[in-house]
Design a protein around this motif. Sequence first.
Motif, PDB file in Angstrom:
ATOM      1  N   THR A  60       0.831  -1.091  -0.031  1.00 19.82           N
ATOM      2  CA  THR A  60       0.024  -0.062  -0.004  1.00 19.82           C
ATOM      3  C   THR A  60       0.782   1.274   0.053  1.00 19.82           C
ATOM      4  O   THR A  60       0.748   2.095  -0.594  1.00 19.82           O
ATOM      5  CB  THR A  60      -0.919   0.153   1.230  1.00 19.82           C
ATOM      6  OG1 THR A  60      -1.777  -1.139   1.104  1.00 19.82           O
ATOM      7  CG2 THR A  60      -1.689   0.992   1.062  1.00 19.82           C
ATOM      8  N   GLN A 100      -6.758   0.408  -1.473  1.00 22.20           N
ATOM      9  CA  GLN A 100      -7.220  -0.916  -0.800  1.00 22.20           C
ATOM     10  C   GLN A 100      -8.594  -0.975  -0.142  1.00 22.20           C
ATOM     11  O   GLN A 100      -9.473  -1.862  -0.438  1.00 22.20           O
ATOM     12  CB  GLN A 100      -6.072  -1.612   0.345  1.00 22.20           C
ATOM     13  CG  GLN A 100      -6.287  -2.552   0.930  1.00 22.20           C
ATOM     14  CD  GLN A 100      -5.147  -3.186   1.741  1.00 22.20           C
ATOM     15  OE1 GLN A 100      -4.103  -2.467   1.651  1.00 22.20           O
ATOM     16  NE2 GLN A 100      -5.398  -3.942   2.572  1.00 22.20           N
ATOM     17  N   ASP A 176      -4.605  -1.296  -5.597  1.00 24.51           N
ATOM     18  CA  ASP A 176      -4.070  -1.747  -4.462  1.00 24.51           C
ATOM     19  C   ASP A 176      -4.881  -2.988  -3.674  1.00 24.51           C
ATOM     20  O   ASP A 176      -6.281  -2.482  -3.465  1.00 24.51           O
ATOM     21  CB  ASP A 176      -3.956  -0.653  -3.451  1.00 24.51           C
ATOM     22  CG  ASP A 176      -3.166  -1.009  -2.160  1.00 24.51           C
ATOM     23  OD1 ASP A 176      -2.543  -2.253  -2.215  1.00 24.51           O
ATOM     24  OD2 ASP A 176      -2.987  -0.346  -1.104  1.00 24.51           O
ATOM     25  N   GLU A 177      -4.722  -4.368  -3.766  1.00 23.95           N
ATOM     26  CA  GLU A 177      -5.561  -5.587  -3.416  1.00 23.95           C
ATOM     27  C   GLU A 177      -6.813  -5.276  -3.700  1.00 23.95           C
ATOM     28  O   GLU A 177      -7.715  -5.499  -2.981  1.00 23.95           O
ATOM     29  CB  GLU A 177      -5.198  -5.509  -1.740  1.00 23.95           C
ATOM     30  CG  GLU A 177      -3.795  -5.497  -1.466  1.00 23.95           C
ATOM     31  CD  GLU A 177      -3.771  -6.019   0.202  1.00 23.95           C
ATOM     32  OE1 GLU A 177      -4.851  -6.779   0.665  1.00 23.95           O
ATOM     33  OE2 GLU A 177      -2.760  -6.024   0.680  1.00 23.95           O
TER      34      GLU A 177
HETATM   35 MG   LIG Z   1      -2.034  -2.892   2.046  1.00 25.14          MG
END
Ligand SMILES: [Mg+2]
Lengths: 328, 371
Positions: A60, A100, A176-177
């Motif tokens: 992140t 995220q 992000d993810e």
């Molecule tokens: Mg993260």
Amino acid sequence: MNEENGNGGGPAAAERRDTVIETRGLARDFKDLRAIDGLDLTVRRGELFGLIGPDGAGKTTTLRLLAGLLKITDGSATVAGRDLTREPEAVKPHIGYMAQRFSLYAELTVMENLRFFSELYDVLPRERGERTDRLLSFAGLTPFKSRRAEHLSGGMKKKLALACTLIHQPPILLLDEPTTGVDPVSRREFWDILTELYTGGTTILVTTPYMDEADRCTQVGLIYQGQLIRCAAPEAIRAGIGEELIELQTDQWRKAQVVAEDLPGVSQVMTYGDSLHLLVDAAEERLPDIETRLEEEGIPYRSLRATRPRMEEAFISLVRDRERERLR
Amino acid sequence: MSLRHLKAVVLKEIRHVLRDRWTFILVLVTPISLLFIMAYALTVDIEDVPIAVMDHDQSAVSRNFIQQLSAGEELDVVARANSLEEVERLLVDGTIKVGVIIQPAFGEYLVGQRGLRLQVIIDGTEPESGTFGMEQVAQRTEAFVVRSLPTGSAEWLRPIELKTRALYNPGLEPRVDLVPGLISMVLGLPALSVALALSREREHGTLEQVLVTPISRADLLVGKMIPYIAIGMINVVAIPIMAMAAFGIPFRGSFGLFFLVSIVFLFAMLSMGTLIGVFMRTQPAALALSFLVIFFPGFFMTGIFYPIAAMPDELQMEAMLLPGTHYAIITRSIFLRAVGLEILWPNVLALAGLGVVFTAVAAFFFKKRLG
Ligand SMILES: [Mg+2]
Ligand SMILES: Nc1ncnc2c1ncn2[C@@H]1O[C@H](COP(=O)(O)OP(=O)(O)O)[C@@H](O)[C@H]1O
């Protein structure tokens, strides 16, 4: 001379033009903690680059640095040819960043969220309608367009967030993810969407804690404790770890695990359902030893063979190499 | 500056206010209810302040003075105390709000024009009735002194801050005086809302998604302020009408002027709220700081209940940095005295200046970054 200012023909210049994200010695501190520690990352045009690492590895933080959301402590980073330390704002129109956490407006509808971001990104009004319609159907959200974002399922929220980051058709995506906390079906759908975007020519930098998602990427960077421990195509990473894998299928895996851990040449034993995975220095050399030892202990087994290591095993092996190096 | 970005942020924020129940209540329902609650709660017991008198002089003059004190309606001498301890006890158990101590040789000093041997103790936990009671005592003392002495010789005696109220609110009905001041408190709620709105975006992570867009910092901050200024204006129109209808507060000045000044005041308050929102990362933190810098000083330092002239010098300086101080002066003047811009301009200018400074500081510290 020509190569220096990037206008010339040579192969080095071509490579530089093709590099869309580049960091050199990138570092970021949070008080005493060095969260990102000398990251050298290169993402080329058209790559589907997976930045993979466990929780807390610094994924992140890396993406936030690249999106201009965090100040760079040390080193340099360029995105879309712009230096982030000097002109972070100039980078923004060229990237789509998806956080995220779900970070859209919960009390706005799907459509209102898309509309809001289309205006912040200065999408021309005459293009807006067609583009939002296309994104809605692309993300499978057309039936839900007047539903408030807070009432969407986890997978749909992620898709809406992606749609919002695509509204200005950015050539570079930082995700992000996007597949964390999503059910397996949505997860697969999400990767299908990413593959489609990749096929369409978008450069994608995506992070994930799931090692099994590595093979969906064209290039993988393994990140651990703020450092990039390997960066290559997924097959190359698996092949180049300097260790090999032996798979052992047995009903008595508990007993076998204890035995295997003490064998010479075995560095790590992992369980996978009813089989054990043994990381060894050289598979063909060690197989006879292992066979003998299992017979001595009276452990029956169904199969014992050398196999290709998975990304997870590769990662564990690489982390251990690194720890060993650090101790020396 | 981009009008399109500004419009998008304003529209989004308005939708939020209308759809989020708590925000809606906070910005549109609370101000008016709060005004009523405060106006009632603060004025209900103020008429008839119970006081105790301790007479150490026991002269004809002091007996006369005590009679003068209990003459009107507002003060009620409920006890005669024999010692300071007794006065204290009566104050503590709430029997009285004010203790008047006539010191030895009170009469002698007064007749000899050597000074006033008088001590007044008020209940600090109830500043509104305490202050009111003290003012009453001061006013009566002055009347008594003026009457007891030859004309013109009472010049040396100047009790603090009592002319304003006496002049413009002759019935000394506290409500008339309080309500215009309370409006400035109530309009602090939009400021709180904008502080919460900003910290909420940080807390919920929505700010992160906005910060990666090309929007400018100014558009983002101003876009967030505009809806709350608009909502504040609804209150600005509604509150005076309510105040007039419900409390019979006179509105002697120009409504147009009041409206315009209120916009400037809202701008100043909201820029204060924005400043808080820029620094506080969570809503509870923003709430706490708002109370500390908006509501608490708004209550005690803006001269609404507690005369500014009676505050220590340093506090008087600080009070001038609060938009509420200027607005309380302005609203009182417009409501009760029909004063115009020719007198009020320094206060209006101060409000505008405070707004500009707060906004500039907020914009300076608001970075398009996290953490
Ligand atoms: Mg993260
Ligand atoms: N805002 C922050 N303040 C302090 N520490 C942080 C902050 N953000 C991240 N960290 C720390 O930096 C490290 C990397 O975090 P992060 O980038 O979120 O990892 P990942 O995304 O890979 O899980 C962690 O040790 C985390 O605790």
